[in-house]
Design a protein around this motif. Structure first.
Motif, short mmCIF file in Angstrom:
data_model
loop_
_atom_site.label_atom_id
_atom_site.label_comp_id
_atom_site.label_asym_id
_atom_site.label_seq_id
_atom_site.Cartn_x
_atom_site.Cartn_y
_atom_site.Cartn_z
N ILE A 11 2.44 -2.26 -8.11
CA ILE A 11 1.60 -1.24 -8.76
C ILE A 11 0.58 -0.82 -7.70
O ILE A 11 -0.55 -1.31 -7.66
CB ILE A 11 0.98 -1.75 -10.06
CG1 ILE A 11 2.08 -2.27 -11.01
CG2 ILE A 11 0.18 -0.63 -10.73
CD1 ILE A 11 1.57 -2.84 -12.32
N GLN A 12 1.03 0.07 -6.84
CA GLN A 12 0.31 0.44 -5.62
C GLN A 12 0.04 1.94 -5.57
O GLN A 12 0.74 2.74 -6.20
CB GLN A 12 1.12 0.01 -4.40
CG GLN A 12 1.28 -1.50 -4.30
CD GLN A 12 2.30 -1.92 -3.27
OE1 GLN A 12 3.33 -2.48 -3.63
NE2 GLN A 12 2.03 -1.66 -1.99
N ASN A 13 -0.95 2.31 -4.80
CA ASN A 13 -1.44 3.69 -4.77
C ASN A 13 -0.39 4.75 -4.45
O ASN A 13 -0.44 5.85 -5.00
CB ASN A 13 -2.61 3.80 -3.78
CG ASN A 13 -3.82 3.04 -4.26
OD1 ASN A 13 -4.05 2.87 -5.46
ND2 ASN A 13 -4.61 2.55 -3.32
N ASP A 14 0.54 4.48 -3.56
CA ASP A 14 1.54 5.49 -3.21
C ASP A 14 2.42 5.92 -4.37
O ASP A 14 3.04 6.98 -4.31
CB ASP A 14 2.42 5.03 -2.04
CG ASP A 14 1.85 5.40 -0.69
OD1 ASP A 14 0.93 6.24 -0.62
OD2 ASP A 14 2.33 4.83 0.33
N GLU A 53 4.88 -3.78 1.49
CA GLU A 53 4.60 -3.00 2.70
C GLU A 53 5.87 -2.97 3.52
O GLU A 53 6.50 -4.02 3.73
CB GLU A 53 3.49 -3.62 3.56
CG GLU A 53 2.11 -3.21 3.21
CD GLU A 53 1.08 -3.65 4.25
OE1 GLU A 53 1.45 -4.11 5.35
OE2 GLU A 53 -0.10 -3.53 3.94
N PHE A 54 6.27 -1.80 3.95
CA PHE A 54 7.37 -1.72 4.90
C PHE A 54 6.86 -2.19 6.25
O PHE A 54 5.65 -2.24 6.50
CB PHE A 54 7.91 -0.29 4.98
CG PHE A 54 8.68 0.11 3.74
CD1 PHE A 54 9.97 -0.33 3.53
CD2 PHE A 54 8.08 0.92 2.77
CE1 PHE A 54 10.67 0.02 2.39
CE2 PHE A 54 8.78 1.28 1.63
CZ PHE A 54 10.07 0.83 1.43
N PHE A 62 4.18 3.15 1.46
CA PHE A 62 3.79 1.76 1.68
C PHE A 62 3.80 1.40 3.17
O PHE A 62 4.27 0.33 3.56
CB PHE A 62 4.67 0.78 0.91
CG PHE A 62 4.63 0.89 -0.59
CD1 PHE A 62 3.59 1.50 -1.25
CD2 PHE A 62 5.66 0.35 -1.36
CE1 PHE A 62 3.56 1.58 -2.64
CE2 PHE A 62 5.65 0.42 -2.74
CZ PHE A 62 4.60 1.04 -3.38
N THR A 63 3.25 2.29 3.98
CA THR A 63 3.18 1.99 5.41
C THR A 63 2.14 0.89 5.65
O THR A 63 1.15 0.78 4.92
CB THR A 63 2.86 3.25 6.24
OG1 THR A 63 1.66 3.84 5.74
CG2 THR A 63 3.99 4.25 6.20
N PRO A 64 2.35 0.07 6.66
CA PRO A 64 1.47 -1.06 6.91
C PRO A 64 0.00 -0.65 7.03
O PRO A 64 -0.34 0.28 7.76
CB PRO A 64 1.99 -1.63 8.23
CG PRO A 64 3.42 -1.19 8.30
CD PRO A 64 3.45 0.15 7.62
N GLY A 65 -0.85 -1.35 6.28
CA GLY A 65 -2.28 -1.14 6.35
C GLY A 65 -2.80 0.14 5.72
O GLY A 65 -4.00 0.41 5.76
N SER A 66 -1.93 0.94 5.12
CA SER A 66 -2.36 2.22 4.56
C SER A 66 -3.01 2.05 3.19
O SER A 66 -2.79 1.06 2.49
CB SER A 66 -1.17 3.17 4.42
OG SER A 66 -0.29 2.71 3.40
N GLU A 67 -3.81 3.03 2.81
CA GLU A 67 -4.42 3.05 1.47
C GLU A 67 -3.34 3.09 0.40
O GLU A 67 -3.47 2.50 -0.67
CB GLU A 67 -5.36 4.26 1.34
CG GLU A 67 -6.10 4.34 0.02
CD GLU A 67 -7.05 3.17 -0.24
OE1 GLU A 67 -7.24 2.82 -1.42
OE2 GLU A 67 -7.58 2.60 0.72
N GLY A 68 -2.26 3.78 0.68
CA GLY A 68 -1.14 3.87 -0.27
C GLY A 68 -0.49 2.54 -0.56
O GLY A 68 0.10 2.35 -1.62
N ALA A 69 -0.59 1.60 0.37
CA ALA A 69 0.02 0.28 0.18
C ALA A 69 -0.89 -0.68 -0.58
O ALA A 69 -0.48 -1.78 -0.94
CB ALA A 69 0.40 -0.32 1.53
N HIS A 70 -2.14 -0.27 -0.87
CA HIS A 70 -3.06 -1.13 -1.61
C HIS A 70 -2.73 -1.16 -3.09
O HIS A 70 -2.19 -0.20 -3.64
CB HIS A 70 -4.50 -0.63 -1.45
CG HIS A 70 -5.03 -0.80 -0.08
ND1 HIS A 70 -6.25 -0.32 0.30
CD2 HIS A 70 -4.53 -1.40 1.04
CE1 HIS A 70 -6.49 -0.61 1.56
NE2 HIS A 70 -5.45 -1.26 2.04
N LEU A 71 -3.08 -2.25 -3.75
CA LEU A 71 -2.93 -2.34 -5.20
C LEU A 71 -3.79 -1.26 -5.86
O LEU A 71 -4.90 -0.97 -5.39
CB LEU A 71 -3.36 -3.71 -5.71
CG LEU A 71 -2.50 -4.90 -5.27
CD1 LEU A 71 -3.12 -6.20 -5.79
CD2 LEU A 71 -1.07 -4.76 -5.75
#
Length: 187
Positions: A11-14, A53-54, A62-71
């Motif tokens: 359940i992530q931002n992206d 995270e990919f 879900f790129t590493p360290g991105s805001e989109g990958a955050h819960l």
């Protein structure tokens, strides 16, 4: 008595409207997941968040360290709720999810999250194969339209087909209201 855990999958931002890979009905599904999360917290039952995270910066989401990958803020973990980081569809593959469940003597899983046709399907089938009793809260899961052989399959049909398949042989598949009522009656 069986020990249960809530597993919140991706359940992530992206997956939300401003993200890179928005899902149909994700806001409503996240609201339902938040209701189930609150019930688990109130009961003192285990909660485990799974975050994808990919491994590549050129991934579609879900790129590493991105805001989109955050819960997403609707279901942020609390300090006592572990977050399992995964890089594959199946949350058990090359993660500490199984160890986290075994440490807590968990025998039953309740699953919510995204995407119905990918990570939900994979974790439910794997969990059942590992011997866990699994419940999927269908209205706390979301997906998106899919394409097959030149035909667009609407998200609702994708979701329904996967929930029917899981209900056939892998899990109990119920609504949030059904689940919460059953828990209240058992208490």
């Amino acid at each position: 008595m069986a020990k249960q855990a809530l597993i919140l999958i991706d359940i992530q931002n992206d997956y939300f409207p401003k993200g890179k890979w928005p899902l149909d009905g994700v806001e409503a599904a996240a609201d339902k997941a938040a209701q189930v999360l609150q019930a688990f917290r109130q009961a003192g039952d285990a909660v485990i968040h799974v975050r994808h995270e990919f491994t590549s910066d050129d991934a579609p989401f879900f790129t590493p360290g991105s805001e989109g990958a955050h819960l997403h803020t609707k279901v942020l973990n609390e300090a006592n709720e572990p977050v399992v980081l995964k890089h594959f569809v199946n949350a058990f593959r090359e993660t500490n999810l199984r160890a986290a469940l075994e440490q807590r003597s968990i025998t039953e899983l309740v699953v919510v999250g995204s995407m119905s046709h990918m990570c939900i399907d994979a974790v439910v089938r794997a969990a059942a194969d590992l011997g866990y009793r699994v419940t999927v809260i269908h209205d706390a899961c979301a997906t998106r339209d899919q394409e097959f052989n030149g035909q667009v399959i609407p998200a609702a049909q994708v979701h329904g087909a996967y929930m029917a398949s899981l209900a056939f042989g892998y899990a109990s598949v119920v609504s949030t209201d059904e689940y919460l009522k059953a828990q209240a009656a058992a208490a």
